[in-house]
Every structure is written in structure tokens, then in C-alpha cells.
Design a protein around this motif. Structure first.
Motif, mmCIF file in Angstrom:
data_model
loop_
_atom_site.group_PDB
_atom_site.id
_atom_site.type_symbol
_atom_site.label_atom_id
_atom_site.label_comp_id
_atom_site.label_asym_id
_atom_site.label_seq_id
_atom_site.Cartn_x
_atom_site.Cartn_y
_atom_site.Cartn_z
ATOM 1 N N VAL A 3 1.933 15.529 3.137
ATOM 2 C CA VAL A 3 0.246 16.108 2.700
ATOM 3 C C VAL A 3 0.063 15.348 4.591
ATOM 4 O O VAL A 3 0.955 15.240 5.152
ATOM 5 N N ASN A 4 -1.564 15.872 4.559
ATOM 6 C CA ASN A 4 -1.840 16.314 6.205
ATOM 7 C C ASN A 4 -2.424 15.045 6.659
ATOM 8 O O ASN A 4 -3.892 14.977 5.255
ATOM 9 N N LEU A 5 -2.673 13.740 7.190
ATOM 10 C CA LEU A 5 -3.190 12.785 7.677
ATOM 11 C C LEU A 5 -4.736 13.256 7.642
ATOM 12 O O LEU A 5 -5.753 12.948 8.156
ATOM 13 N N LEU A 6 -4.757 14.452 8.850
ATOM 14 C CA LEU A 6 -6.263 14.469 8.863
ATOM 15 C C LEU A 6 -7.361 14.967 8.131
ATOM 16 O O LEU A 6 -8.834 14.946 8.080
ATOM 17 N N ASP A 7 -6.258 14.773 6.832
ATOM 18 C CA ASP A 7 -7.304 15.051 5.211
ATOM 19 C C ASP A 7 -7.472 14.279 5.505
ATOM 20 O O ASP A 7 -9.353 13.664 4.123
ATOM 21 N N TYR A 8 -7.818 12.895 5.467
ATOM 22 C CA TYR A 8 -7.833 11.702 5.161
ATOM 23 C C TYR A 8 -8.823 10.991 6.405
ATOM 24 O O TYR A 8 -8.945 11.075 7.353
ATOM 25 N N ASP A 9 -10.310 10.521 5.226
ATOM 26 C CA ASP A 9 -11.222 9.429 6.133
ATOM 27 C C ASP A 9 -10.096 7.778 6.354
ATOM 28 O O ASP A 9 -9.156 7.857 5.507
ATOM 29 N N LEU A 10 -10.778 7.339 6.625
ATOM 30 C CA LEU A 10 -10.351 5.734 6.863
ATOM 31 C C LEU A 10 -9.797 5.341 5.670
ATOM 32 O O LEU A 10 -8.968 4.988 5.392
ATOM 33 N N GLU A 11 -10.878 5.320 4.803
ATOM 34 C CA GLU A 11 -10.494 4.881 3.151
ATOM 35 C C GLU A 11 -9.356 5.615 2.321
ATOM 36 O O GLU A 11 -8.531 4.980 2.104
ATOM 37 N N GLY A 12 -9.406 7.161 2.550
ATOM 38 C CA GLY A 12 -8.704 7.514 2.265
ATOM 39 C C GLY A 12 -7.011 6.719 2.390
ATOM 40 O O GLY A 12 -5.803 6.831 1.927
ATOM 41 N N LEU A 13 -7.218 6.927 4.461
ATOM 42 C CA LEU A 13 -6.204 6.441 4.521
ATOM 43 C C LEU A 13 -5.023 5.297 4.871
ATOM 44 O O LEU A 13 -3.869 5.209 4.369
ATOM 45 N N THR A 14 -5.873 4.404 4.474
ATOM 46 C CA THR A 14 -6.433 3.237 3.349
ATOM 47 C C THR A 14 -4.978 2.969 2.183
ATOM 48 O O THR A 14 -4.033 2.260 2.491
ATOM 49 N N LEU A 15 -5.730 3.478 1.663
ATOM 50 C CA LEU A 15 -5.647 4.115 -0.100
ATOM 51 C C LEU A 15 -4.583 4.726 0.471
ATOM 52 O O LEU A 15 -2.984 4.436 -0.418
ATOM 53 N N TYR A 16 -3.357 5.243 1.110
ATOM 54 C CA TYR A 16 -2.007 5.974 1.286
ATOM 55 C C TYR A 16 -1.280 5.908 2.316
ATOM 56 O O TYR A 16 -0.728 5.118 0.997
ATOM 57 N N CYS A 17 -1.683 4.367 2.733
ATOM 58 C CA CYS A 17 -0.836 3.803 3.397
ATOM 59 C C CYS A 17 -0.402 2.278 2.095
ATOM 60 O O CYS A 17 0.433 2.107 2.453
ATOM 61 N N GLU A 18 -0.810 2.252 1.620
ATOM 62 C CA GLU A 18 -0.931 1.002 0.056
ATOM 63 C C GLU A 18 -0.156 1.577 -0.808
ATOM 64 O O GLU A 18 1.039 1.152 -0.893
ATOM 65 N N ARG A 19 -0.130 3.055 -0.910
ATOM 66 C CA ARG A 19 0.967 3.268 -1.425
ATOM 67 C C ARG A 19 2.415 3.418 -0.957
ATOM 68 O O ARG A 19 3.214 3.327 -1.592
ATOM 69 N N LEU A 20 2.227 3.370 0.373
ATOM 70 C CA LEU A 20 3.424 3.618 1.187
ATOM 71 C C LEU A 20 4.405 1.848 0.644
ATOM 72 O O LEU A 20 4.956 1.466 1.812
ATOM 73 N N GLY A 21 3.330 0.974 0.675
ATOM 74 C CA GLY A 21 3.875 -0.960 1.112
ATOM 75 C C GLY A 21 3.946 -1.024 1.769
ATOM 76 O O GLY A 21 4.231 -2.074 1.881
ATOM 77 N N GLU A 22 2.203 -0.849 2.695
ATOM 78 C CA GLU A 22 2.054 -1.339 4.412
ATOM 79 C C GLU A 22 0.681 -2.007 3.506
ATOM 80 O O GLU A 22 -0.468 -1.596 2.761
ATOM 81 N N LYS A 23 -0.176 -2.462 4.779
ATOM 82 C CA LYS A 23 -1.212 -3.568 4.798
ATOM 83 C C LYS A 23 -2.108 -2.563 5.253
ATOM 84 O O LYS A 23 -1.398 -1.682 5.617
ATOM 85 N N ARG A 24 -3.046 -2.773 5.049
ATOM 86 C CA ARG A 24 -4.228 -2.318 4.913
ATOM 87 C C ARG A 24 -4.962 -2.049 6.732
ATOM 88 O O ARG A 24 -5.272 -0.592 7.325
ATOM 89 N N PHE A 25 -4.296 -2.970 7.490
ATOM 90 C CA PHE A 25 -4.616 -2.861 9.082
ATOM 91 C C PHE A 25 -3.824 -1.616 9.754
ATOM 92 O O PHE A 25 -3.942 -1.242 10.269
ATOM 93 N N ARG A 26 -2.751 -1.489 8.570
ATOM 94 C CA ARG A 26 -1.805 -0.055 8.950
ATOM 95 C C ARG A 26 -2.889 1.200 9.823
ATOM 96 O O ARG A 26 -2.278 1.738 10.121
ATOM 97 N N ALA A 27 -3.509 1.055 8.297
ATOM 98 C CA ALA A 27 -4.130 2.599 7.843
ATOM 99 C C ALA A 27 -5.084 2.717 9.591
ATOM 100 O O ALA A 27 -5.475 3.536 10.132
ATOM 101 N N THR A 28 -5.816 1.484 9.748
ATOM 102 C CA THR A 28 -6.549 1.623 10.420
ATOM 103 C C THR A 28 -5.670 1.938 12.722
ATOM 104 O O THR A 28 -6.112 3.247 12.974
ATOM 105 N N GLN A 29 -4.344 1.561 12.508
ATOM 106 C CA GLN A 29 -3.168 1.465 13.582
ATOM 107 C C GLN A 29 -3.468 3.556 13.849
ATOM 108 O O GLN A 29 -3.801 3.646 14.844
ATOM 109 N N LEU A 30 -3.059 3.864 12.435
ATOM 110 C CA LEU A 30 -3.169 4.691 12.397
ATOM 111 C C LEU A 30 -3.787 6.074 12.873
ATOM 112 O O LEU A 30 -3.315 7.115 13.445
ATOM 113 N N PHE A 31 -4.723 5.358 12.243
ATOM 114 C CA PHE A 31 -6.326 6.250 12.016
ATOM 115 C C PHE A 31 -6.865 6.382 14.085
ATOM 116 O O PHE A 31 -7.062 7.197 14.662
ATOM 117 N N ARG A 32 -6.530 5.387 14.774
ATOM 118 C CA ARG A 32 -6.936 5.671 16.234
ATOM 119 C C ARG A 32 -5.711 6.328 16.208
ATOM 120 O O ARG A 32 -6.505 7.528 17.140
#
Length: 382
Positions: A3-32
């Protein structure tokens, strides 16, 4: 599938990280990392756990659009041509001014609306851009400009969805891209500084007001239905009265207390005194005792297929004075980037048959005017 992470807003990226078994704050780090720092390689994201970086490397990528060419105008305007595959290309334009830097972004490859005065419309329509392809234009421009101008602060303060295409005909991809622009963990732009321009897709204007209200600009270009239908074919489906009613509904949710009406000045077509007086009457009918709109008069940029000419500046000034004297805030747009075909309505470049676009892209690859340096990755936090 990668998947191309540029396609995700923060909510979409959070759901993606959760599917990987990661906590929500990881999505914010990745987004930044992606949007604030311009990182495209997971190994560069040093405060992410190695295990997460390995998961990301196996299933995701940050893949911006390829750059076909870059042209810098004598007035500092920069135009980029982006490859979106299958022989299609889109353009984005950066317009520097003393108090702001504005990026004009495309939402579609080509355009299906077919306004008579727009060379992009004469190119024809190919497809909608994905959210990641829309945001990729901002991602590249912002981080290129930081490097080019040797600064770490944000360069782009305003985004206008006024490039190729009708944004509201690509609604499902437009809104996630807008949310990335507005997110404080992304580009942190104010709703007042992000503008969607539309030729008048009334149902989607109502949806945007509820889903993601940003500043709105409406391509009006005529004071009556007969003339507007000739210039803007969409008017046959959503006539002026319907359009202005939608504009008034939008104001209840808009970040600004006015709608901007764009009006391309066409010699002898829509620029006469009678047209200005009709506009004054039209706006007053919908004013309800308040100032609710402003006009941006746009010099037409002629191209052979249009059969139209630019209004003389003297006629533009007469037209503007009639509106201003009636209490309507009116400005005349200053043309920018004419020498690189980056001005309003010129974003198709040379108008060509769709079957010849592939050869155009091949040619563009050979005429890169300015080398593009590696994307800057300043250590920048919001």
C-alpha cells in the motif's frame, strides 16, 4: 499487496497500523515523518521501533509521483509536471508572494466539464486522481521548496484546488487529501487557507459543507443562464439560481464569511456593462442585507481552440468599477507564470489529442529545465 501510505489520512493510517498490531500513537509518528519531514524511507524514521519498520518495509511504501519536468518562470512561479501513468500527466504550480506561498493542485488527469475558456478542458478527461496522487503534489512541492529556498519553516501557506480537473467530481479522493492538508500532524493548514474551486457541482457542495468545510471558490463567469450554459456546460444541470442557493447554504459552515466567484474576462462575450449590471442585480437578490461574496476577475489566457480573446484592461477596469461601486468586493487577478503556461486555464500545456499524450510525456522527459535536488528532510515538528 503493497500500500502507498500517501493515500491515507491520519484516521486511515491509524487503522492500518492497528491491523499491523501497533498502537495508535505509532500512526501519528509515522504521519509526521511522512508529511512534516518528507521522509519516504522507513529506515530514516529513527524513532520507530525496528520491528515496525520491518513490518512497514514488507507491506507498505511512501511512493510520490514521478516528476517529468520542472519549469521556473521569470516571476518565480514554478510549474511541475507529474507522471500519473498510462500516458497521463498532471501539473501543479507554486506561486510565491511576499505574504504567502500558494500551491495550485490538480485533482484529475484532464477534465470532463469542458469550459470553453479552459485549455485543460480541451485536453479531455482521463481519470480521477487517488488521494495519494493529490497529496503527493503538496508533499513534493513543500519539501523541494524547503531545500530550494534553504529554509526549515513551512513554505506553502495556501493550497488551492484549482489545477487540472473538477475537484468535486472526485469527491471520495478529495476529502481524505484535504484532511491531510488540514491535520496538525500533517501540513497544519488553516481551513481558511485551503480553497476548493468548483464549476458548480451542487450536491457535492452540500456534502463538502458537512464533511470538510474549507474555503470555496465558484467558477461563475456569466450573469445569466443562457450565457453561462454556453461557457460552462455544467450550468445546464445546475443553473445559476440553484448554484447561488447552494453557495448560501455553504456559508453556514464555511471558515470564511464569503464565497469567491471567479469570472474569466472574455472580450465581447461576458465583459460588457450590461453583464456587470446583471451581476450586481443577481448578487443583490441573494444578499439578504449582507456582504456574502467577492469577485475575482481573471484575465483570459488565449489558446487557439477556444476562439476567444482576452478583454482589454480598460474594459476590465470599467467592469470592476461597476461591481465595486455596488459594494461588491472585487479584485483583478494578476497573471503569473505566463511564460511557462502556468497561468489560470493553461494547465494542459499544449492542447493535444489524447492519443498523442504519451509522446508528449516522452518529450517532456527530455526537456527538464532545472535539476531537482534530493528531497529535504529537515528535523521539523509542528
Amino acid at each position: 499487496m503493497t500500500v502507498n501510505l500517501l493515500d491515507y489520512d491520519l484516521e486511515g493510517l491509524t487503522l492500518y497500523c492497528e491491523r499491523l498490531g501497533e498502537k495508535r500513537f505509532r500512526a501519528t509518528q509515522l504521519f509526521r515523518w511522512i508529511h512534516q519531514r518528507g521522509a519516504s524511507k522507513f529506515d530514516d524514521m529513527t524513532d520507530l521501533a525496528r520491528s515496525l519498520r520491518e513490518k512497514l518495509s514488507a507491506s507498505a511504501q511512501v511512493k510520490p509521483l514521478d516528476i517529468l519536468s520542472q519549469h521556473i518562470s521569470s516571476d518565480g512561479t514554478i510549474k511541475w509536471l507529474f507522471d500519473v501513468g498510462n500516458g497521463d500527466a498532471v501539473e501543479a504550480v507554486f506561486i510565491p508572494e511576499k505574504d504567502r506561498g500558494t500551491l495550485c493542485i490538480s485533482s484529475q488527469a484532464g477534465c470532463a466539464v469542458g469550459c470553453r475558456f479552459c485549455s485543460t478542458g480541451h485536453q479531455g478527461f482521463s481519470r480521477n486522481l487517488r488521494a495519494g496522487e493529490i497529496i503527493s503534489q503538496l508533499w513534493f512541492a513543500e519539501h523541494f521548496l524547503r531545500s530550494h529556498l534553504k529554509q526549515c519553516d513551512r513554505v506553502i501557506s495556501n493550497v488551492v484546488m484549482m489545477g487540472m480537473g473538477e475537484p468535486l467530481q472526485n469527491y471520495s479522493e478529495l476529502v481524505p487529501a484535504l484532511r491531510v492538508m488540514l491535520d496538525d500532524h500533517g501540513y497544519g493548514l488553516s481551513r481558511r487557507r485551503v480553497t476548493v474551486s468548483t464549476s458548480g457541482v451542487v450536491p457535492m457542495m452540500d456534502r463538502l459543507a458537512l464533511d470538510c468545510p474549507v474555503a470555496l471558490a465558484v467558477s461563475l463567469h456569466a450573469p445569466n443562464d443562457e450565457l453561462r450554459s454556453n461557457l460552462v456546460p455544467l450550468n445546464r444541470k445546475y443553473p445559476i439560481e440553484e448554484l447561488l442557493a447552494a453557495c448560501n447554504r455553504y456559508l453556514a459552515h464555511a471558515p470564511r464569511d464569503f464565497i469567491t466567484f471567479e469570472y474569466c474576462m472574455l472580450d465581447g462575450v461576458n465583459d460588457q456593462v450590461e453583464h456587470a449590471n446583471q451581476l450586481v442585480s443577481l448578487i443583490r437578490q441573494h444578499a439578504s442585507g449582507r456582504v456574502w461574496c467577492k469577485f475575482n476577475l481573471i484575465p483570459f489566457n488565449p489558446f487557439p481552440a477556444s476562439g476567444l480573446l482576452r478583454s482589454p484592461i480598460e474594459q476590465v477596469n470599467v467592469f470592476a468599477k461597476i461591481l465595486s461601486d455596488a459594494g461588491i468586493v472585487t479584485t483583478v487577478r494578476k497573471t503569473r507564470g505566463d511564460d511557462i503556461d502556468a497561468a489560470c486555464g493553461q494547465l494542459a500545456g499544449d492542447v493535444q489529442d489524447r492519443t498523442r499524450v504519451q509522446s508528449r510525456i516522452a518529450r517532456q522527459r527530455t526537456i527538464m529545465l532545472t535539476p531537482i535536488p534530493p528531497t529535504a528532510k529537515p528535523n521539523l515538528e509542528k
